[in-house]
Write an enzyme that holds these catalytic residues in place. Structure first.
Site, PDB file in Angstrom:
ATOM      1  N   HIS A 299       0.740  -1.161   0.123  1.00  0.00           N
ATOM      2  CA  HIS A 299       0.007  -0.038  -0.162  1.00  0.00           C
ATOM      3  C   HIS A 299       0.869   1.188  -0.105  1.00  0.00           C
ATOM      4  O   HIS A 299       1.632   1.538   0.962  1.00  0.00           O
ATOM      5  CB  HIS A 299      -0.984  -0.088   1.170  1.00  0.00           C
ATOM      6  CG  HIS A 299      -2.006  -1.075   1.265  1.00  0.00           C
ATOM      7  ND1 HIS A 299      -2.102  -1.969   2.420  1.00  0.00           N
ATOM      8  CD2 HIS A 299      -2.730  -1.890   0.212  1.00  0.00           C
ATOM      9  CE1 HIS A 299      -2.991  -3.017   2.106  1.00  0.00           C
ATOM     10  NE2 HIS A 299      -3.327  -2.891   0.545  1.00  0.00           N
TER      11      HIS A 299
ATOM     12  N   GLU B 249       1.613   3.765   3.014  1.00  0.00           N
ATOM     13  CA  GLU B 249       1.968   3.106   4.213  1.00  0.00           C
ATOM     14  C   GLU B 249       3.617   3.275   4.306  1.00  0.00           C
ATOM     15  O   GLU B 249       4.156   2.352   3.555  1.00  0.00           O
ATOM     16  CB  GLU B 249       1.387   1.860   4.526  1.00  0.00           C
ATOM     17  CG  GLU B 249      -0.111   1.733   4.671  1.00  0.00           C
ATOM     18  CD  GLU B 249      -0.644   0.478   4.908  1.00  0.00           C
ATOM     19  OE1 GLU B 249       0.143  -0.758   4.771  1.00  0.00           O
ATOM     20  OE2 GLU B 249      -2.099   0.209   4.343  1.00  0.00           O
TER      21      GLU B 249
ATOM     22  N   ARG C 192      -2.870   4.515  -1.550  1.00  0.00           N
ATOM     23  CA  ARG C 192      -2.824   3.011  -1.110  1.00  0.00           C
ATOM     24  C   ARG C 192      -2.901   2.218  -2.611  1.00  0.00           C
ATOM     25  O   ARG C 192      -2.160   1.071  -2.404  1.00  0.00           O
ATOM     26  CB  ARG C 192      -4.368   2.836  -0.525  1.00  0.00           C
ATOM     27  CG  ARG C 192      -4.643   1.266  -0.098  1.00  0.00           C
ATOM     28  CD  ARG C 192      -5.670   1.171   0.467  1.00  0.00           C
ATOM     29  NE  ARG C 192      -6.081  -0.114   1.076  1.00  0.00           N
ATOM     30  CZ  ARG C 192      -5.676  -0.620   2.093  1.00  0.00           C
ATOM     31  NH1 ARG C 192      -4.904  -0.053   3.194  1.00  0.00           N
ATOM     32  NH2 ARG C 192      -5.870  -1.975   2.591  1.00  0.00           N
TER      33      ARG C 192
ATOM     34  N   ASN D 138      -3.483  -6.138  -2.164  1.00  0.00           N
ATOM     35  CA  ASN D 138      -3.026  -7.041  -1.119  1.00  0.00           C
ATOM     36  C   ASN D 138      -4.342  -8.072  -1.120  1.00  0.00           C
ATOM     37  O   ASN D 138      -4.618  -8.899   0.031  1.00  0.00           O
ATOM     38  CB  ASN D 138      -2.799  -6.375   0.229  1.00  0.00           C
ATOM     39  CG  ASN D 138      -2.514  -7.440   1.262  1.00  0.00           C
ATOM     40  OD1 ASN D 138      -1.425  -8.115   0.928  1.00  0.00           O
ATOM     41  ND2 ASN D 138      -2.756  -7.310   2.623  1.00  0.00           N
ATOM     42  N   ARG D 139      -5.238  -8.001  -1.986  1.00  0.00           N
ATOM     43  CA  ARG D 139      -6.308  -8.778  -2.150  1.00  0.00           C
ATOM     44  C   ARG D 139      -6.333  -9.494  -3.349  1.00  0.00           C
ATOM     45  O   ARG D 139      -7.779 -10.210  -3.867  1.00  0.00           O
ATOM     46  CB  ARG D 139      -7.724  -7.933  -2.046  1.00  0.00           C
ATOM     47  CG  ARG D 139      -7.721  -7.339  -0.670  1.00  0.00           C
ATOM     48  CD  ARG D 139      -8.007  -8.113   0.430  1.00  0.00           C
ATOM     49  NE  ARG D 139      -8.208  -7.398   1.920  1.00  0.00           N
ATOM     50  CZ  ARG D 139      -7.372  -6.865   2.489  1.00  0.00           C
ATOM     51  NH1 ARG D 139      -5.955  -7.195   2.264  1.00  0.00           N
ATOM     52  NH2 ARG D 139      -7.526  -6.170   3.600  1.00  0.00           N
TER      53      ARG D 139
ATOM     54  N   TYR E 142      -8.710 -13.931   2.013  1.00  0.00           N
ATOM     55  CA  TYR E 142      -7.597 -12.389   1.698  1.00  0.00           C
ATOM     56  C   TYR E 142      -6.898 -12.551   0.526  1.00  0.00           C
ATOM     57  O   TYR E 142      -6.556 -11.357  -0.109  1.00  0.00           O
ATOM     58  CB  TYR E 142      -6.802 -12.514   3.104  1.00  0.00           C
ATOM     59  CG  TYR E 142      -7.623 -12.080   4.225  1.00  0.00           C
ATOM     60  CD1 TYR E 142      -7.527 -10.816   4.597  1.00  0.00           C
ATOM     61  CD2 TYR E 142      -8.086 -12.766   4.892  1.00  0.00           C
ATOM     62  CE1 TYR E 142      -8.302 -10.147   5.542  1.00  0.00           C
ATOM     63  CE2 TYR E 142      -8.728 -12.390   6.403  1.00  0.00           C
ATOM     64  CZ  TYR E 142      -8.945 -11.200   6.504  1.00  0.00           C
ATOM     65  OH  TYR E 142      -9.626 -10.780   7.587  1.00  0.00           O
TER      66      TYR E 142
ATOM     67  N   ARG F  92       1.819 -11.624   0.253  1.00  0.00           N
ATOM     68  CA  ARG F  92       2.674 -12.426   0.771  1.00  0.00           C
ATOM     69  C   ARG F  92       2.327 -13.762   0.535  1.00  0.00           C
ATOM     70  O   ARG F  92       3.229 -14.820   0.928  1.00  0.00           O
ATOM     71  CB  ARG F  92       2.988 -12.150   2.266  1.00  0.00           C
ATOM     72  CG  ARG F  92       1.636 -12.131   3.142  1.00  0.00           C
ATOM     73  CD  ARG F  92       1.836 -11.731   4.600  1.00  0.00           C
ATOM     74  NE  ARG F  92       0.559 -11.754   5.104  1.00  0.00           N
ATOM     75  CZ  ARG F  92      -0.466 -10.447   5.114  1.00  0.00           C
ATOM     76  NH1 ARG F  92      -0.049  -9.549   4.682  1.00  0.00           N
ATOM     77  NH2 ARG F  92      -1.598 -10.698   5.622  1.00  0.00           N
TER      78      ARG F  92
ATOM     79  N   GLU G 293       2.334  -5.403  10.808  1.00  0.00           N
ATOM     80  CA  GLU G 293       1.492  -4.354  10.967  1.00  0.00           C
ATOM     81  C   GLU G 293       1.692  -3.692  12.125  1.00  0.00           C
ATOM     82  O   GLU G 293       1.611  -4.037  13.221  1.00  0.00           O
ATOM     83  CB  GLU G 293      -0.249  -5.036  10.974  1.00  0.00           C
ATOM     84  CG  GLU G 293      -1.145  -3.714  10.746  1.00  0.00           C
ATOM     85  CD  GLU G 293      -1.455  -3.602   9.373  1.00  0.00           C
ATOM     86  OE1 GLU G 293      -1.606  -2.312   8.940  1.00  0.00           O
ATOM     87  OE2 GLU G 293      -1.709  -4.540   8.914  1.00  0.00           O
TER      88      GLU G 293
ATOM     89  N   TYR H 139     -10.142   1.131   5.594  1.00  0.00           N
ATOM     90  CA  TYR H 139     -11.345   0.239   5.603  1.00  0.00           C
ATOM     91  C   TYR H 139     -12.562   0.937   5.577  1.00  0.00           C
ATOM     92  O   TYR H 139     -13.737   0.348   5.489  1.00  0.00           O
ATOM     93  CB  TYR H 139     -11.246  -0.588   6.967  1.00  0.00           C
ATOM     94  CG  TYR H 139     -10.099  -1.438   6.814  1.00  0.00           C
ATOM     95  CD1 TYR H 139      -9.438  -1.636   5.732  1.00  0.00           C
ATOM     96  CD2 TYR H 139      -9.887  -2.386   8.125  1.00  0.00           C
ATOM     97  CE1 TYR H 139      -8.403  -2.411   5.858  1.00  0.00           C
ATOM     98  CE2 TYR H 139      -8.685  -3.236   8.162  1.00  0.00           C
ATOM     99  CZ  TYR H 139      -7.850  -3.339   6.846  1.00  0.00           C
ATOM    100  OH  TYR H 139      -6.820  -4.237   6.851  1.00  0.00           O
TER     101      TYR H 139
END
Length: 313
Positions: A21, A24, A63, A70-71, A164, A168, A178, A288
């Protein structure tokens, strides 16, 4: 707790992902630093590759560009025919799968550490995808013990209906890291230091394992996802209540059925409800809102791991 001994193959290839993201920033800055000077992440006999996963999002400090990277590491997206019409992150996922996978193959990287920040008050968090993985439970136990007295929580995202497909997940051993609270697009020195230490301890564990150290049976406390909770909404689908002040910043703390979770602008308090105590995580996470998640409910449990050592020793 059993004392059965598990011999695992030595770890050879490790990747550290930053910028999954792009806003981050702790992982972004650590990975950029390690790309220039990798001394602190090198361990004898181990290939450690730092990697920026979503460079376009990093450049824009957002993001993602088209969809959440990540999905999209599921068979459907990874198997799509290459085309410029595909969302950028799906194309990027296919590239990453080619470089570090293929997913579910013998050639995939042994371990991928994926570095994330949260705006929620979650402190140091390790994300576990498999409750039966002795190696990762042992690693997480080592990291938690090494960080003490600084708390380090383990979030177990194993769930029958919540899939998810994380970045990774192409590795044999996927590890989510996180650390928060940190606003999007912001760097905090304390958060960076904590994430840096988590990686150092993880790499030390791998090095000790490869050198033949035996890790005795252990147990860790984890918080397993139950369900995600949306904000109250009106007929138009707009948010009609916000996180209650008594819940704000209370990640990992017990939340009882009668405890307040939402507050309307009219001053009405909405309690948790239900009939059990839960432990909230990702409370009021900025990223979120678009996913319609105010927080996630978890339950606390203990995971046990057998003793492990490298099969070479």
């Amino acid at each position: 707790m059993t004392s059965c001994h598990v011999a695992e193959d030595p770890i050879k290839k490790v990747a550290i992902f930053g910028g999954t993201h792009g806003n981050e920033l702790t992982g972004v800055f650590l990975v950029k630093h390690w790309l220039e000077n990798s001394t602190e992440i090198q361990r004898t006999g181990l290939e450690v590759k730092p990697f920026i996963t979503n460079p376009r999002a990093v450049k824009k400090c957002t993001r993602y560009i088209d969809c959440d990277l990540n999905r999209v590491f599921d068979p459907e997206n990874l198997g799509k025919k290459k085309s410029e019409d595909l969302p950028y992150e799906v194309r990027r996922a296919q590239e990453i799968n080619h470089l570090f996978g293929p997913k579910d193959s013998e050639d995939s990287y042994d371990i991928i550490f994926d570095l994330h920040n949260t705006t929620s008050n979650m402190g140091c968090t390790l994300i576990l995808e498999d409750s039966r993985n002795d190696f990762l439970i042992q690693m997480f136990h080592y990291i938690k013990t090494s960080l003490a007295p600084l708390p380090c929580y383990v979030y177990l995202i194993e769930h029958p209906s919540l899939k998810y497909a994380t970045t990774r997940s192409i590795a044999k051993y996927p590890v989510g890291i996180e650390v928060g609270p940190q606003p999007q697009g912001v760097l905090r020195a304390d958060i960076l230091d904590q994430m840096r230490k988590m990686i150092q301890h993880a790499l030390d564990f791998i090095h000790n394992f490869n050198e033949g150290k035996e890790f005795p049976p252990c147990a860790i406390e984890v918080y397993k996802i139950m369900r995600k909770v949306d904000y109250p909404r009106n007929e138009s689908g707009e948010i009609s209540a916000i996180i209650h002040p008594k819940l704000q910043d209370q990640d990992w703390k017990p939340l009882h059925p009668e405890d307040p979770v939402f507050l309307t602008l009219d001053g009405k308090t909405i309690p948790l409800g239900g009939d059990q105590t839960v432990y909230p995580v990702f409370v009021n996470e900025a990223a979120y809102y678009e996913k319609k998640e105010a927080f996630a409910k978890t339950t606390k449990l203990t995971l046990n791991a057998n003793s492990i050592r490298s099969s070479l020793h």
